[in-house]
Write an enzyme that holds these catalytic residues in place. Structure first.
Site, PDB file in Angstrom:
ATOM      1  N   CYS A  65      28.814 -74.918  32.592  1.00  0.00           N
ATOM      2  CA  CYS A  65      30.228 -74.579  32.475  1.00  0.00           C
ATOM      3  C   CYS A  65      30.804 -74.167  33.831  1.00  0.00           C
ATOM      4  O   CYS A  65      30.180 -73.394  34.565  1.00  0.00           O
ATOM      5  CB  CYS A  65      30.420 -73.449  31.469  1.00  0.00           C
ATOM      6  SG  CYS A  65      32.154 -73.042  31.176  1.00  0.00           S
ATOM      7  N   CYS A  72      29.028 -64.455  29.739  1.00  0.00           N
ATOM      8  CA  CYS A  72      28.492 -65.688  29.155  1.00  0.00           C
ATOM      9  C   CYS A  72      27.256 -66.194  29.881  1.00  0.00           C
ATOM     10  O   CYS A  72      27.243 -66.321  31.108  1.00  0.00           O
ATOM     11  CB  CYS A  72      29.581 -66.757  29.163  1.00  0.00           C
ATOM     12  SG  CYS A  72      29.083 -68.279  28.312  1.00  0.00           S
ATOM     13  N   CYS A 109      30.490 -74.575  12.799  1.00  0.00           N
ATOM     14  CA  CYS A 109      31.280 -74.345  14.009  1.00  0.00           C
ATOM     15  C   CYS A 109      30.711 -75.198  15.142  1.00  0.00           C
ATOM     16  O   CYS A 109      29.566 -75.001  15.553  1.00  0.00           O
ATOM     17  CB  CYS A 109      31.241 -72.871  14.393  1.00  0.00           C
ATOM     18  SG  CYS A 109      31.806 -71.764  13.068  1.00  0.00           S
ATOM     19  N   CYS A 142      34.919 -76.082  12.037  1.00  0.00           N
ATOM     20  CA  CYS A 142      35.707 -75.361  13.042  1.00  0.00           C
ATOM     21  C   CYS A 142      35.269 -75.852  14.413  1.00  0.00           C
ATOM     22  O   CYS A 142      34.074 -75.945  14.695  1.00  0.00           O
ATOM     23  CB  CYS A 142      35.471 -73.858  12.922  1.00  0.00           C
ATOM     24  SG  CYS A 142      36.354 -72.857  14.153  1.00  0.00           S
TER      25      CYS A 142
END
Length: 407
Positions: A65, A72, A109, A142
């Site tokens: 990321c 995170c 999810c 989701c």
């Protein structure tokens, strides 16, 4: 206790407490903890009965990321030894989702690391949603893909997505201290886009990052104003190799107070105990079920949760039941008002009963509160507030591996 009587009455009327009342919940003592749980439990049962909604995470793309979110393990520069892989194929993601659904999960999810999806990424996720719903059309899906651009929420809705998750995480005043590559306003904009497209909005927070009580109140009141259908409450998992690795600020009692405060501010909204449940609530997890009406089953994105069967046993042993696909999650008044566009979290008949079946006091009546409070204090004293780093385990199974998940 006048405070709890007031908060309970307001929760049963869907009336917003004052900031001072919410702050007072966080300031209660350990001697008052079981009374706090009982009061929040009464509000929970009024709107959700004894049902527990199960959700299951599938990490479509792990690590890699470009964002710098300090909390995170997938952030830019993270040295956490997590799984790293690019996009799962639709059939791989559907296989992973099938394990969670078989374990009782009502919602899947789909999460992908990154700043936000490209149009090609939306196509990938659309194919994955189709593969999941081809296997079981009743499954709620989701998506959690980061910041959304114009028309992407509408495309996800058209592809069959029921909900979109994007957390505010912390207060606007302190947001710049945990992330610099995007803003708090960017997150609010994405939640607004999802809601506007008819997706059920899911947005929550992370507790334990060194924030003040006032910060927690700020973010929860901001969430209430956004009016999501579900509010995930995450408790920071301090991964080694991240800037917040040394932030061990939570006790089981603190976590229960935070959950209770969220329930009082969001009485008729799905409150979900999310990441960090096993790490910080530990043996007190069953008490959390008296406040929240939703949890994740099995593992999380990059960390391991307790075994799925242990989750199911905990729900049963605590006197709760797993919410079925045919049951409506949200209370009738939210369904009839069209909250979330009548999508995933309100699937099922809008005429399905939403009232709680039986009231009574949490924990099976008032008896035993003193003993439970003493047990909670003993757990805290035994741990000595030391960091339980042994409970943080990197996920090595499930999506992105050749090992079966623990759902």
């Amino acid at each position: 206790m006048d405070l709890l009587d007031t908060l309970t009455a307001k929760g049963l009327r869907r009336e917003l407490p004052t900031r001072e009342e919410a702050l007072a919940v966080l300031a209660t003592t350990d001697d008052e903890l079981m009374d706090v749980v009982a009061a929040a439990g009464r509000v929970r049962r009024q709107w959700f009965g004894r049902r527990v909604k199960l959700n299951y995470l599938v990490n479509l793309k792990s690590g890699l990321c470009p964002e710098d979110c300090n909390y995170c393990s997938q952030r830019l520069g993270s040295k956490a030894e997590i799984l790293k892989y690019t996009w799962l194929k639709p059939d791989q993601a559907a296989d992973a989702a099938r394990a969670g659904v078989a374990g009782g999960a009502k919602r899947v999810c789909l999460v992908a690391s990154g700043r936000g999806p490209t149009d090609r990424d939306i196509d990938r996720v659309a194919d994955t949603i189709a593969a999941i719903k081809d296997a079981d059309e009743s499954v709620e899906v989701c998506a959690c893909l980061g910041l959304l651009s114009d028309n992407q929420a509408e495309r996800l809705k058209a592809a069959g997505a029921d909900a979109y998750n994007h957390n505010l995480n912390t207060s606007e005043a302190t947001y710049g201290e945990i992330t610099t590559t995007h803003t708090y306003a960017d997150r609010v904009d994405t939640v607004t886009k999802a809601h506007g497209a008819g997706l059920s909005a899911c947005s929550g927070l992370i507790a334990g990052m060194g924030e003040s009580d006032e910060d927690l109140i700020d973010v929860v009141f901001a969430l209430r104003e956004l009016d999501p259908d579900s509010v995930p409450v995450n408790f920071l998992i301090p991964f080694e190799g991240t800037p917040l690795a040394k932030e061990w600020n939570l006790t089981p009692q603190r976590c229960l107070r935070i959950l209770a405060m969220v329930r009082f501010v969001c009485p008729d909204i799905e409150v979900r105990i999310a990441g960090g449940r096993e790490v910080h609530l530990r043996s007190m997890q069953p008490l959390g079920l008296h406040i929240a009406n939703s949890i994740f089953l099995g593992d999380y994105l990059t960390s391991e949760g307790q075994a799925g069967q242990a989750d199911l046993d905990m729900i049963k042993d605590a006197g709760f039941e797993v919410e079925g696909a045919e049951q409506t999650t949200l209370p009738r008044h939210r369904v009839e008002a069209g909250a979330g566009g009548g999508c995933g979290s309100v699937c099922g008949s809008s005429s399905a009963p939403a009232e709680a079946h039986g009231c009574g006091d949490a924990c099976g009546g008032c008896g035993g509160h003193e003993e439970l409070a003493a047990a909670a204090a003993a757990v805290d004293e035994e741990d000595g507030d030391e960091a339980r780093t042994d409970l943080v385990k990197v996920r090595r199974r499930g999506a992105g591996t050749e090992l079966a998940p623990n759902a």
